[in-house]
Scaffold this motif. Structure first.
Motif, PDB file in Angstrom:
ATOM      1  N   LYS A 170       0.671  -1.252  -0.116  1.00 50.86           N
ATOM      2  CA  LYS A 170      -0.097   0.066   0.022  1.00 50.86           C
ATOM      3  C   LYS A 170       0.920   1.382   0.007  1.00 50.86           C
ATOM      4  N   TRP A 171       2.242   1.247   0.449  1.00 55.11           N
ATOM      5  CA  TRP A 171       3.003   2.241   0.588  1.00 55.11           C
ATOM      6  C   TRP A 171       3.310   2.899  -0.832  1.00 55.11           C
ATOM      7  N   ILE A 172       3.214   2.109  -2.092  1.00 56.00           N
ATOM      8  CA  ILE A 172       3.389   2.704  -3.237  1.00 56.00           C
ATOM      9  C   ILE A 172       2.351   3.659  -3.646  1.00 56.00           C
ATOM     10  N   ALA A 173       1.037   3.036  -3.507  1.00 55.07           N
ATOM     11  CA  ALA A 173      -0.118   3.721  -3.638  1.00 55.07           C
ATOM     12  C   ALA A 173      -0.285   5.142  -2.823  1.00 55.07           C
ATOM     13  N   TRP A 174       0.313   5.022  -1.660  1.00 52.71           N
ATOM     14  CA  TRP A 174       0.331   6.312  -0.723  1.00 52.71           C
ATOM     15  C   TRP A 174       1.553   7.340  -1.066  1.00 52.71           C
ATOM     16  N   ALA A 175       2.438   6.793  -1.650  1.00 48.78           N
ATOM     17  CA  ALA A 175       3.535   7.736  -2.154  1.00 48.78           C
ATOM     18  C   ALA A 175       3.022   8.472  -3.493  1.00 48.78           C
ATOM     19  N   GLY A 176       2.536   7.556  -4.517  1.00 51.10           N
ATOM     20  CA  GLY A 176       1.751   8.258  -5.578  1.00 51.10           C
ATOM     21  C   GLY A 176       0.873   9.373  -5.243  1.00 51.10           C
ATOM     22  N   LEU A 177       0.090   9.056  -4.297  1.00 56.50           N
ATOM     23  CA  LEU A 177      -0.874   9.805  -3.837  1.00 56.50           C
ATOM     24  C   LEU A 177      -0.462  11.124  -3.341  1.00 56.50           C
ATOM     25  N   ILE A 178       0.511  10.975  -2.537  1.00 55.44           N
ATOM     26  CA  ILE A 178       1.208  12.241  -2.061  1.00 55.44           C
ATOM     27  C   ILE A 178       1.914  13.008  -2.877  1.00 55.44           C
ATOM     28  N   ALA A 179       2.588  12.263  -4.054  1.00 53.84           N
ATOM     29  CA  ALA A 179       3.327  12.956  -5.186  1.00 53.84           C
ATOM     30  C   ALA A 179       2.397  13.670  -5.838  1.00 53.84           C
ATOM     31  N   ILE A 180       1.129  13.312  -6.111  1.00 54.71           N
ATOM     32  CA  ILE A 180       0.090  14.265  -6.896  1.00 54.71           C
ATOM     33  C   ILE A 180      -0.609  15.124  -6.163  1.00 54.71           C
ATOM     34  N   LEU A 181      -0.587  15.024  -4.838  1.00 55.58           N
ATOM     35  CA  LEU A 181      -0.959  16.073  -3.945  1.00 55.58           C
ATOM     36  C   LEU A 181      -0.244  17.101  -4.155  1.00 55.58           C
ATOM     37  N   VAL A 182       0.956  16.940  -3.690  1.00 55.16           N
ATOM     38  CA  VAL A 182       1.887  17.780  -3.830  1.00 55.16           C
ATOM     39  C   VAL A 182       2.023  18.734  -5.011  1.00 55.16           C
ATOM     40  N   VAL A 183       1.864  17.977  -6.235  1.00 55.26           N
ATOM     41  CA  VAL A 183       1.935  18.989  -7.658  1.00 55.26           C
ATOM     42  C   VAL A 183       0.510  19.636  -7.731  1.00 55.26           C
ATOM     43  N   ALA A 184      -0.338  19.124  -7.136  1.00 58.08           N
ATOM     44  CA  ALA A 184      -1.834  19.897  -7.260  1.00 58.08           C
ATOM     45  C   ALA A 184      -1.602  21.155  -6.473  1.00 58.08           C
ATOM     46  N   VAL A 185      -1.150  20.904  -5.097  1.00 58.69           N
ATOM     47  CA  VAL A 185      -1.043  22.156  -4.331  1.00 58.69           C
ATOM     48  C   VAL A 185      -0.202  23.148  -4.946  1.00 58.69           C
ATOM     49  N   GLU A 186       1.104  22.640  -5.468  1.00 56.58           N
ATOM     50  CA  GLU A 186       2.041  23.578  -6.263  1.00 56.58           C
ATOM     51  C   GLU A 186       1.360  24.358  -7.384  1.00 56.58           C
ATOM     52  N   LEU A 187       0.681  23.647  -8.115  1.00 62.58           N
ATOM     53  CA  LEU A 187      -0.059  24.256  -9.290  1.00 62.58           C
ATOM     54  C   LEU A 187      -0.971  25.253  -8.910  1.00 62.58           C
ATOM     55  N   ILE A 188      -1.931  25.018  -8.020  1.00 62.05           N
ATOM     56  CA  ILE A 188      -2.845  25.910  -7.161  1.00 62.05           C
ATOM     57  C   ILE A 188      -2.080  27.169  -6.701  1.00 62.05           C
ATOM     58  N   TYR A 189      -1.139  26.971  -5.853  1.00 58.83           N
ATOM     59  CA  TYR A 189      -0.216  28.142  -5.196  1.00 58.83           C
ATOM     60  C   TYR A 189       0.128  28.999  -6.224  1.00 58.83           C
ATOM     61  N   THR A 190       1.048  28.354  -7.193  1.00 59.37           N
ATOM     62  CA  THR A 190       1.634  29.107  -8.266  1.00 59.37           C
ATOM     63  C   THR A 190       0.593  30.253  -8.927  1.00 59.37           C
ATOM     64  N   ASP A 191      -0.572  29.769  -9.501  1.00 61.34           N
ATOM     65  CA  ASP A 191      -1.346  30.739  -9.905  1.00 61.34           C
ATOM     66  C   ASP A 191      -2.203  31.532  -8.958  1.00 61.34           C
ATOM     67  N   ILE A 192      -2.468  31.303  -7.441  1.00 64.70           N
ATOM     68  CA  ILE A 192      -3.133  32.047  -6.654  1.00 64.70           C
ATOM     69  C   ILE A 192      -2.110  33.261  -6.478  1.00 64.70           C
ATOM     70  N   LYS A 193      -0.552  32.810  -6.156  1.00 68.78           N
ATOM     71  CA  LYS A 193       0.327  33.688  -6.115  1.00 68.78           C
ATOM     72  C   LYS A 193       0.277  34.921  -7.230  1.00 68.78           C
ATOM     73  N   ILE A 194      -0.038  34.406  -8.475  1.00 71.98           N
ATOM     74  CA  ILE A 194       0.276  35.566  -9.673  1.00 71.98           C
ATOM     75  C   ILE A 194      -1.030  36.195  -9.636  1.00 71.98           C
ATOM     76  N   LEU A 195      -2.397  35.650  -9.554  1.00 70.93           N
ATOM     77  CA  LEU A 195      -3.675  36.334  -9.595  1.00 70.93           C
ATOM     78  C   LEU A 195      -3.895  37.031  -8.410  1.00 70.93           C
ATOM     79  N   PHE A 196      -3.670  36.706  -7.217  1.00 71.49           N
ATOM     80  CA  PHE A 196      -4.272  37.467  -6.124  1.00 71.49           C
ATOM     81  C   PHE A 196      -3.239  38.010  -5.064  1.00 71.49           C
ATOM     82  N   LEU A 197      -1.967  37.402  -5.152  1.00 75.28           N
ATOM     83  CA  LEU A 197      -1.069  38.101  -4.094  1.00 75.28           C
ATOM     84  C   LEU A 197      -0.364  39.101  -4.782  1.00 75.28           C
TER      85      LEU A 197
END
Length: 197
Positions: A170-197
């Motif tokens: 199960k740790w492979i699935a969790w590692a993949g899940l966390i990797a995708i979550l990190v990418v999602a947060v980075e993408l969202i943060y990058t645009d929020i920083k440009i658009l609103f901050l």
């Protein structure tokens, strides 16, 4: 170029890409195998060949499009939100172990319909893989190409082995899940920083 590839940042990106591919690439080949299994033996090889061939072409087009689209402000935010949904879906499907095989209806009377089923399923499932890899790779195009090639190789050769590993470890699935979550947060943060901050 080799010195660049072994920088800590690129090693981290490479790790993310490998885990994203491991968790997401297996689904496509499983779908191809499922659809092909409904047909007589002589047609199976053709369905697998055309299914994987079509999936490879689709994935190359989607990767090029996604890499371009993620450069546009505002679309990274949408991509990040889409990846958050994918994280949730993966958690339900992979971690909690619900099977999605029942969702696929196969008409085993028609060869072209079978190919169409594979391409349609692959389009929806390639999108999460391509978005995850393109988001993780960012401006590192060498790593983006590596991610694309790796996902194609995994899809064409090792899908059943990967799905077995994910069920067993199960740790492979969790590692993949966390990797995708990190990418999602980075993408969202990058645009929020440009658009609103």
């Amino acid at each position: 170029m080799f010195a660049e590839l072994i920088s800590p940042e690129q090693l981290a990106i490479l790790g993310q890409i490998i885990f994203i591919d491991l968790v997401l690439a297996g689904d496509n080949a499983i779908i191809i195998g499922m659809v092909a299994s409904k047909f007589p033996v002589e047609q199976r090889k053709k369905i697998i060949f055309w299914g994987i061939g079509g999936a490879v072409i689709l994935r190359i087009i989607l990767t090029l499009l996604t890499a371009y689209l993620l450069q546009i402000t505002g679309l990274r935010l949408i991509g990040g939100l889409l990846l958050l949904y994918i994280v949730y879906k993966l958690y339900v499907d992979v971690i909690k172990g619900s099977e999605q095989e029942d969702d696929i209806k196969v008409d085993n009377s028609n060869f072209l319909k079978a190919i169409w089923t594979i391409l349609l399923a692959d389009f929806t499932m390639s999108l999460d893989n391509v978005l995850g890899v393109a988001g993780a790779a960012g401006d590192h195009y060498t790593l983006l190409i590596f991610g694309l090639v790796l996902s194609i190789v995994l899809m064409a050769t090792a899908a059943s082995l990967i799905s077995k590993w994910i069920k067993e470890y199960k740790w492979i699935a969790w590692a993949g899940l966390i990797a995708i979550l990190v990418v999602a947060v980075e993408l969202i943060y990058t645009d929020i920083k440009i658009l609103f901050l």
